[in-house]
Scaffold this active site. Structure first.
Site, mmCIF file in Angstrom:
data_model
loop_
_atom_site.group_PDB
_atom_site.id
_atom_site.type_symbol
_atom_site.label_atom_id
_atom_site.label_comp_id
_atom_site.label_asym_id
_atom_site.label_seq_id
_atom_site.Cartn_x
_atom_site.Cartn_y
_atom_site.Cartn_z
ATOM 1 N N HIS A 40 7.702 19.593 10.953
ATOM 2 C CA HIS A 40 6.793 19.213 12.029
ATOM 3 C C HIS A 40 7.284 19.654 13.407
ATOM 4 C CE1 HIS A 40 3.880 17.019 9.567
ATOM 5 N NE2 HIS A 40 4.925 16.826 8.760
ATOM 6 N N ASP A 80 0.505 16.462 12.276
ATOM 7 C CA ASP A 80 0.612 17.922 12.360
ATOM 8 C C ASP A 80 0.262 18.461 13.739
ATOM 9 O OD1 ASP A 80 1.209 17.881 9.697
ATOM 10 O OD2 ASP A 80 -0.717 18.655 9.004
ATOM 11 N N SER A 84 4.742 12.423 12.590
ATOM 12 C CA SER A 84 5.802 12.665 11.614
ATOM 13 C C SER A 84 6.883 13.528 12.242
ATOM 14 C CB SER A 84 5.245 13.373 10.372
ATOM 15 O OG SER A 84 6.299 13.746 9.496
ATOM 16 N N ASN A 134 9.803 -3.248 5.441
ATOM 17 C CA ASN A 134 10.913 -2.823 6.278
ATOM 18 C C ASN A 134 10.839 -1.312 6.366
ATOM 19 O OD1 ASN A 134 13.227 -2.242 7.657
ATOM 20 N ND2 ASN A 134 14.628 -2.844 6.022
ATOM 21 N N GLY A 182 6.531 9.877 8.496
ATOM 22 C CA GLY A 182 5.121 9.948 8.870
ATOM 23 C C GLY A 182 4.234 9.276 7.845
ATOM 24 N N SER A 183 4.607 9.355 6.575
ATOM 25 C CA SER A 183 3.839 8.674 5.529
ATOM 26 C C SER A 183 3.864 7.168 5.742
ATOM 27 C CB SER A 183 4.408 9.021 4.151
ATOM 28 O OG SER A 183 4.383 10.411 3.930
#
Length: 462
Positions: A219, A193, A214, A287, A85-86
């Site tokens: 999650h 979230d 995420s 990537n 998710g980041s």
């Protein structure tokens, strides 16, 4: 393709799961009550093994199937699977810097409005791309930024808004979309979230120019690690795909060589005519791809999204009702009007006038094996990571400071059973009704002043 031997093996895997699964009786004070976690069944285990038997070690058919299915679930045109998710947040923001967006591209020095209270990966991509975060406060109760705060924060260099739906509670999406459209701002919707939440009947993740998700174990569904960028605009979708895949111009899937039927007929940049399109790069990219093993688990989990969401809503509602008589101690949370949150957690804010110190309450709960988390970073501007960074604060951050000293959350994820939820309710009541020495009563005004001066603790929710 799994043959007969593979099918027999998968049945053995399912049997192994059933025989090894432990259904322990909940013992208060002994069995951990986690704030979050993955809920995995025999189908999930079999999906991972099936992908391994096929030796699908890179992104392939499962990844493509998941992208299509997830896009349908949230009502978006395209979804692009990434490794976290980041990374999804980084990719979403970075894609808006593409030269292909011409006058609308984001550039270093541009401002992006975001909430001060939250998780750093909503903010970090802004800084990592040389832009300036404009921090605004949130509202106590919903813990989201209000549209009027966003509107007041817009300046001459403001070009985008990047906001998360806090703990699964949707922000006022229609109103914020209206502001973005009227002021020609990009909107990135951090849905990490809140997968499965809705606002006015529409899924979160379908409002922004781009949205992110995420699939970390904490999650709503999990791949172990994993994330997604969803986008409706075909041109923007193509940019996201390029920047995820090294920045290359080619759109062939892995293992494909000539989907466009003119692989050696392009002339781009100052390259010679016919330079191999597979090795022609139109962006400075990354990537960030995931694997088919992750996607196979994600597909199995996606089938349970509705069931998981129902459990989260049920647990949140039970906790909310069970704590309704504790408003002398807590500010209880509220869903955003016209929303149906798939809750990530139950956030509680201790009233300063109660005299209760958050540290004492958290130590009490943790000693009872009840896991707690603070509202991620609280006021992010107070963390050492941002001490030497350039940012702007629009208005005051009184509520973000309050969250930093007074707020925490407990779990509602599908692994929480009714006895666990009852135990959390009973424990909170016992703390309140226990020895009065737990409280150090001071005037409310003084506590409020102290709350703005004492640095908060960062605790990442996993």
């Amino acid at each position: 393709m799994i043959d007969e031997k593979g099918s027999l093996l998968l049945e053995q895997v399912r049997k192994y799961h059933r025989e090894s699964e432990v259904f322990a009786t909940f013992t208060p004070g002994v069995t951990p009550v986690l704030p979050s976690g993955a809920v995995l069944d025999e189908n999930d285990r079999a999906a991972l093994v099936e992908a391994a038997l096929d030796m699908r070690i890179a992104a392939g058919k499962s990844a493509r199937r998941f992208e299509s299915a997830f896009a349908r679930v949230i009502g978006s045109g395209r979804a692009h699977l990434v490794n976290s998710g980041s990374s999804a947040n980084l990719l979403a923001l970075a894609s808006l810097t593409s030269p292909q967006l011409e006058e609308r591209r984001l550039r270093p020095g541009d401002e992006v409005i975001t909430a001060a209270a939250g998780f750093p990966t909503t903010v970090n991509p802004i800084l990592q791309n040389g832009m300036v975060p404009v921090f605004i406060d949130v509202e106590i109760g919903t813990y989201n930024a209000a549209p009027e705060r966003i509107e007041a924060a817009i300046g001459p260099r403001t070009r985008a808004i990047m906001l998360a739906h806090t703990l699964g509670n949707p922000f006022e999406a229609d109103e914020i979309v209206r502001i973005a459209r009227e002021r020609d701002l990009w909107l990135i919707e951090d849905n990490c979230d809140a997968v499965g939440s809705t606002y006015r009947g529409r899924p979160t993740g379908s409002f922004g120019d781009l949205s992110t998700a995420s699939f970390y174990p904490a999650h709503h569904i999990t791949m172990g690690e994993g994330g997604c960028v969803a986008v409706a605009n075909p041109k923007l979708a193509r940019i996201v795909e390029s920047m995820r895949d090294w920045g290359r111009d080619c759109w062939c899937e892995p293992g494909e060589d000539n989907r466009c039927l003119k692989r050696f007929d392009y002339q781009l940049g100052s390259l010679p005519l016919g330079y191999d399109h597979k090795y022609t790069f139109s962006h400075v990219g990354y990537n960030l791809k995931s694997t088919d093993l992750q996607a196979a688990l994600g597909l199995s989990q996606l089938d349970k999204l509705e069931e998981f969401g129902a459990a989260r809503r049920r647990n949140w509602r039970h906790l909310r009702e069970g704590l309704a008589d504790m408003e002398d101690l807590f500010i209880l949370p509220s869903p955003t009007p016209d929303s149906d949150p798939s809750w990530f957690g139950m956030v509680l804010s201790i009233r300063p006038e109660s005299g209760v110190q958050r540290r004492d309450l958290l130590n009490f709960l943790e000693a009872r094996r009840i896991g707690t988390r603070q509202l991620f970073g609280g006021n992010l501007t107070r963390h050492p990571a941002y001490g030497d960074r350039v940012f702007r604060v629009a208005g005051d951050l009184t509520n973000s400071d309050f969250i930093t000293t007074q707020s925490f959350w407990i779990g509602v994820y599908p692994g929480i059973t009714r006895p666990m939820a009852d135990y959390m309710i009973e424990s909170l009541h016992e703390f309140r009704d226990g020895p009065r020495s737990r409280r150090t009563r001071v005037p409310a005004a003084r506590v409020g002043a102290d709350a703005r001066q004492v640095a908060g603790t960062s605790h990442q929710g996993t």
